[in-house]
Design a protein around this motif. Sequence first.
Motif: not given
Length: 374
Positions: A219-228, A281-287
């Motif tokens: 469950a993701d929430v917040g500033n997701l940016g480019a998060w996949d 700055n941890a919101t790289a796609p897929g982690g």
Amino acid sequence: MRLHVPPRTRRLASFLWLAALAPTVVTAQRLAPIVYTISAPAPETHIAAIEVVVPTERKPAIDLMMPVWSPGFYRVEDYAGRVQELSARTPDGTALVIEQPQKNRWHIQTGGAPMIVVSYKLLCSGRSVTTDWVGEDFGVFNGSATFITLVEQARRPHEVRFQLPPQWPQTMTSLAAASDGIANHYRADDYDTLNDSPIVAGKLSIHEFTVDGSTHHLADVGNLGAWDGTLAAQNLEKIVRANRTLWGFIPFKKYVFLSMFRQGGGGLEHLNSTLLTSSFNATAPGGTLRWLNFVSHEYFHAFNVKRLRPIELGPFDYEKPPRTSSLWISEGFTSYYGELLVARAGVENAQDYLASMSAHIANVQNAPGRLVQT
């Protein structure tokens, strides 16, 4: 060298090992539940309003308490200092006398009523994984920081209901849904379970996968940016499968990764979930690999510390933080296996894993603590 172990001894050892890993099962007493209703009518103020229906068994007075520490983070914190405007009344509206003999306790005269209603407001402006947050973006509710309960030894059921503001369409937690099927209504068999099950509310991005009959939710929430989140869940599934291979089983039917993207960082293990704060700055796609190692560490804790644990870490006295000399096992083994299982899952290659281990070994060899603890 192989030692001969008699079959009876092997069976006993296996029983003790499984008993240590399995959650304690105790028949719950037939007690009326404590029921909480949580709302945030103006989330931009960082205030939550909580109403609690507390059974009294018609005692002339009851004592309530709020914990002073959180499981997994053994430091005294001032949760009661965030409580505002606490009041109590009978169901027909008669105000009750309240005394506060110590900062985290309240003594209430019940007038013989079979139940009373306690209301309080809660300042929720913390950004750590042990405090509460209420904002326009989402809400986070940790057990110790949220729930005032009876001072008693009985295993009493607790229920939580939410009245959500429009910008928070849903909630997620490892708690079981209440039997009435109403959305955002949860039930715990006892206070320990409630306290060890954080709840996140907001506009959640949820991804699911199942391993060995156990459903896992990201469950993701917040500033997701480019998060996949889809790719992240795929990577986490590989790590969960590596854990299943190592341990031979998964000890829960539901597990939740509560992943918040906001300022700060840190994670905390819980019985059937983990609460994670990842920086923007941890919101790289897929982690990133660092993020996956971080989450793998917290997931491994569901086995090593939540089930296979130092004897001092449970049952808990929420007014006295426990002390143990065994965190070198609980944290040390978890740090080792958390990263190893990312490599075994195929998410990290062997060369990068060995380089990371080499860096850890160098840090330990150059640390003065090595002269105190092997």
